[in-house]
Enzyme design. Structure first.
Site, PDB file in Angstrom:
ATOM      1  N   GLY A  44       8.146  -1.360  70.762  1.00  0.00           N
ATOM      2  CA  GLY A  44       7.212  -2.375  70.282  1.00  0.00           C
ATOM      3  C   GLY A  44       6.116  -2.686  71.288  1.00  0.00           C
ATOM      4  O   GLY A  44       4.942  -2.843  70.926  1.00  0.00           O
ATOM      5  N   CYS A  45       6.487  -2.759  72.553  1.00  0.00           N
ATOM      6  CA  CYS A  45       5.509  -3.090  73.594  1.00  0.00           C
ATOM      7  C   CYS A  45       4.519  -1.946  73.803  1.00  0.00           C
ATOM      8  O   CYS A  45       3.336  -2.188  74.054  1.00  0.00           O
ATOM      9  CB  CYS A  45       6.224  -3.436  74.901  1.00  0.00           C
ATOM     10  SG  CYS A  45       7.264  -4.907  74.734  1.00  0.00           S
ATOM     11  N   THR A  46       4.993  -0.718  73.672  1.00  0.00           N
ATOM     12  CA  THR A  46       4.099   0.431  73.789  1.00  0.00           C
ATOM     13  C   THR A  46       3.130   0.465  72.609  1.00  0.00           C
ATOM     14  O   THR A  46       1.928   0.679  72.797  1.00  0.00           O
ATOM     15  CB  THR A  46       4.908   1.740  73.877  1.00  0.00           C
ATOM     16  OG1 THR A  46       5.732   1.683  75.047  1.00  0.00           O
ATOM     17  CG2 THR A  46       3.995   2.955  73.948  1.00  0.00           C
ATOM     18  N   ALA A  49       0.533  -2.320  73.261  1.00  0.00           N
ATOM     19  CA  ALA A  49      -0.394  -1.972  74.342  1.00  0.00           C
ATOM     20  C   ALA A  49      -1.355  -0.870  73.905  1.00  0.00           C
ATOM     21  O   ALA A  49      -2.557  -0.937  74.189  1.00  0.00           O
ATOM     22  CB  ALA A  49       0.382  -1.542  75.593  1.00  0.00           C
TER      23      ALA A  49
END
Length: 153
Positions: A44-46, A49
């Site tokens: 999710g964070c990738t 970003a």
């Protein structure tokens, strides 16, 4: 919890280059999209970003800088930035002090740091808060819409 219309709390954190980023030094220059995320290199964070990366020029055109914050180390941020060619700064919030200052809630039964995006205008006022752990890329689209509305006002 911080509210829309509140003055964004000032802080200073280290960037991936080892420089210091101080929020108050940005006042009068440009809006800030300050996004808190759980951890470097997780799915999710990738996605979040990389979505900010892919639309970074749109944010620049709207007069804003994107800034990511997590508790990961500067070294972790450097690897994450290089691997995904992120053009914006990531800030290392060791111990989660800035996360606490911004009252970002924990997610998933308190097990993970939360995912919250703040849109802060040039004067340092919080104009929008988006809190969603599961809709990571929606943070990007929503922030762009808010900035566009602010520019029309």
């Amino acid at each position: 919890m911080l509210q829309i219309g509140d003055q964004a709390p000032d802080f200073t954190l280290k960037t991936t280059t080892g420089d210091s980023f101080r929020l108050s030094e940005q006042r009068g220059q440009r809006a800030i999209v300050l996004y808190f995320y759980p951890k470097d290199d997780t799915p999710g964070c990738t996605a979040e970003a990389c979505s900010f990366r892919d639309q970074y020029q749109d944010f620049q055109d709207l007069g804003a800088e994107v800034v990511g914050v997590s508790s990961d180390s500067e070294a972790s941020h450097q690897k994450f930035t290089q691997k995904h060619r992120l053009p914006f700064p990531l800030l290392a919030d060791a111990g989660g002090q800035v996360r606490k200052l911004y009252e970002v809630p924990r997610a998933l039964l308190g097990l993970l740091p939360g995912r919250v995006t703040f849109v802060i205008d040039k004067e340092g006022t919080i104009r929008y808060i988006f809190n969603s752990m599961n809709r990571a890329t929606d943070h990007v689209e929503t922030a762009k819409k808010v900035l566009a509305e602010l520019n029309q006002a």
